[in-house]
Design an enzyme around this catalytic site. Sequence first.
Site, PDB file in Angstrom:
ATOM      1  N   ASP A   1     -12.832  52.459 -10.151  1.00 36.73           N
ATOM      2  CA  ASP A   1     -13.819  51.459 -10.535  1.00 36.73           C
ATOM      3  C   ASP A   1     -13.068  50.148 -10.674  1.00 36.73           C
ATOM      4  O   ASP A   1     -12.296  49.956 -11.610  1.00 36.73           O
ATOM      5  CB  ASP A   1     -14.495  51.882 -11.843  1.00 36.73           C
ATOM      6  CG  ASP A   1     -15.571  50.892 -12.298  1.00 36.73           C
ATOM      7  OD1 ASP A   1     -15.514  49.714 -11.884  1.00 36.73           O
ATOM      8  OD2 ASP A   1     -16.449  51.290 -13.086  1.00 36.73           O
TER       9      ASP A   1
ATOM     10  N   ARG B   1     -35.757  53.508   1.496  1.00 42.50           N
ATOM     11  CA  ARG B   1     -35.044  54.380   0.547  1.00 42.50           C
ATOM     12  C   ARG B   1     -33.892  55.131   1.206  1.00 42.50           C
ATOM     13  O   ARG B   1     -32.899  55.465   0.565  1.00 42.50           O
ATOM     14  CB  ARG B   1     -35.996  55.373  -0.137  1.00 42.50           C
ATOM     15  CG  ARG B   1     -35.260  56.354  -1.074  1.00 42.50           C
ATOM     16  CD  ARG B   1     -36.174  57.220  -1.920  1.00 42.50           C
ATOM     17  NE  ARG B   1     -37.153  57.927  -1.151  1.00 42.50           N
ATOM     18  CZ  ARG B   1     -36.906  59.043  -0.444  1.00 42.50           C
ATOM     19  NH1 ARG B   1     -35.701  59.578  -0.421  1.00 42.50           N
ATOM     20  NH2 ARG B   1     -37.869  59.619   0.244  1.00 42.50           N
TER      21      ARG B   1
ATOM     22  N   LYS C   1     -21.951  42.693 -12.133  1.00 47.97           N
ATOM     23  CA  LYS C   1     -20.953  41.840 -12.781  1.00 47.97           C
ATOM     24  C   LYS C   1     -20.511  40.720 -11.829  1.00 47.97           C
ATOM     25  O   LYS C   1     -21.318  39.917 -11.442  1.00 47.97           O
ATOM     26  CB  LYS C   1     -19.805  42.712 -13.274  1.00 47.97           C
ATOM     27  CG  LYS C   1     -20.257  43.990 -14.006  1.00 47.97           C
ATOM     28  CD  LYS C   1     -21.028  43.705 -15.292  1.00 47.97           C
ATOM     29  CE  LYS C   1     -21.725  44.935 -15.864  1.00 47.97           C
ATOM     30  NZ  LYS C   1     -20.895  46.101 -16.059  1.00 47.97           N
TER      31      LYS C   1
ATOM     32  N   TYR D   1     -15.843  52.998 -18.669  1.00 45.88           N
ATOM     33  CA  TYR D   1     -17.126  52.436 -19.114  1.00 45.88           C
ATOM     34  C   TYR D   1     -17.928  53.501 -19.894  1.00 45.88           C
ATOM     35  O   TYR D   1     -17.898  54.683 -19.541  1.00 45.88           O
ATOM     36  CB  TYR D   1     -17.881  51.987 -17.859  1.00 45.88           C
ATOM     37  CG  TYR D   1     -19.203  51.348 -18.121  1.00 45.88           C
ATOM     38  CD1 TYR D   1     -19.285  50.064 -18.663  1.00 45.88           C
ATOM     39  CD2 TYR D   1     -20.394  52.016 -17.837  1.00 45.88           C
ATOM     40  CE1 TYR D   1     -20.498  49.472 -18.902  1.00 45.88           C
ATOM     41  CE2 TYR D   1     -21.618  51.423 -18.064  1.00 45.88           C
ATOM     42  CZ  TYR D   1     -21.670  50.159 -18.604  1.00 45.88           C
ATOM     43  OH  TYR D   1     -22.875  49.581 -18.837  1.00 45.88           O
TER      44      TYR D   1
HETATM   45  C1  LIG Z   1     -21.105  47.434 -16.197  1.00 48.92           C
HETATM   46  C2  LIG Z   1     -20.118  48.409 -15.698  1.00 48.92           C
HETATM   47  C3  LIG Z   1     -20.532  49.623 -15.118  1.00 48.92           C
HETATM   48  C4  LIG Z   1     -21.994  50.006 -15.007  1.00 48.92           C
HETATM   49  O1  LIG Z   1     -22.683  49.140 -14.156  1.00 48.92           O
HETATM   50  P1  LIG Z   1     -24.286  48.939 -14.192  1.00 48.92           P
HETATM   51  O2  LIG Z   1     -24.514  48.022 -13.048  1.00 48.92           O
HETATM   52  O3  LIG Z   1     -24.653  48.388 -15.531  1.00 48.92           O
HETATM   53  O4  LIG Z   1     -24.882  50.291 -13.972  1.00 48.92           O
HETATM   54  C5  LIG Z   1     -19.561  50.471 -14.643  1.00 48.92           C
HETATM   55  N1  LIG Z   1     -18.242  50.175 -14.730  1.00 48.92           N
HETATM   56  C6  LIG Z   1     -17.814  49.027 -15.287  1.00 48.92           C
HETATM   57  C7  LIG Z   1     -16.354  48.753 -15.371  1.00 48.92           C
HETATM   58  C8  LIG Z   1     -18.727  48.109 -15.793  1.00 48.92           C
HETATM   59  O5  LIG Z   1     -18.297  46.980 -16.359  1.00 48.92           O
END
Ligand SMILES: *Cc1c(COP(=O)(O)O)cnc(C)c1O
Length: 391
Positions: free
Chosen positions: A182, A58, A207, A110
Amino acid sequence: MATKNNGFATNCIHAGEITDQFGAPHTPLYDTTTFRFSSTADMLNVIEGRNSGYFYTRYGTNPSVMSVEAKLASLERAEGALAFASGMAAISATLLAHGEHGVICLGEVYGGTWELMSRQLPALNRHTSFMAVNDLHGLERLLAKQSSLIYLETPSNPLLEIADISQICSLAHRYGAKVAIDSTFATPVNQQPLSLGADIVIHSATKYLGGHSDLTGGVVAAADNMLEPMRIWRKNLGQILAPDSAHLLARSLATLEVRVQRQNATALHLATALQKHPLVKQVYYPGLESHCGHEIAKRQMRGFGGMISLTIDGEAGAATRMIDSLQLFSIAASLGGVESLISQPALTSHRDLSAEMRESRGITDNSIRLSIGLETPEDLEHDLMQALAKI
Ligand SMILES: *Cc1c(COP(=O)(O)O)cnc(C)c1O
């Protein structure tokens, strides 16, 4: 072994790899929560930093996790990287560790990020200002008053808006502010925000980095002094990526460049074909000259990604009829996997907004978002065209 001079694809495969005594050609899975020591003195040498070693998963000291972190850092040209249990874990640790003087959120983000910033962080007295991505004068006025963390996504969801990373970063740095980006939609194959001046780059590894719709994870890459406070939040909020997911992520990253380059090529081909269709009102794809962010995208991206949005020219329900007629594309949330997915933002990611709010953001009931997978491009094109014909 990977070095700074190796190319991107070499680092996808070799950076961070750990060789064991049995000669496995890739880093083995260390599916263990703890690590034993031969003596108390040995343990204290590790805990007190005199020797390197692993202690407790952890805390982030697990070979499977640290190996994939080294790979991720090399792909983003960062000093270091931290692996998280999800994209939202990475985003929340970033905002908690670096948002103490407030956050300025530029453009669309998001849904989970928006909810965290607008509803949950205010309960902890952490406040976010939301601004249009191109309002640089407004941004400068705000920065003159408070030195905040600037947060943005580029390309953004769902209309693939492009923010000028170097312009925003140089403005922010003049006021002593930091910038977190992001970069999930771009991947490090197409865009490396730290090289353009950003301080922190974030990914939902769920993703493209994972790429097969079979793992949930997140990443933050940055300089070590930026990562240190996030490491403590991660430890005490219990946000570590599980070792088996870290191992799976390393396996997936080996093919990141070939996957994303193929997705770039297929998406550009399909966006061009869709743009010519009489029932398609508008296609949003940063690789098209008609896209408002095309010039900036050409400067700061090496490819335009695998995401396309479009609006159907038709009465209510036209987009749903098209989607329900598709045979290869699956109706599903998420993106970035080997399989092509389709969704209607008005019914999924943006369903909590009023119709007027959606309209003001350019999202209509006939908006469609495509995540282009790795199927044969002609099959995908044929599927889209036969479904458009059913409207
Ligand atoms: C899916 C996504 C997130 C969140 O990610 P998780 O792995 O589902 O927590 C954040 N930012 C973007 C641009 C995303 O497509």
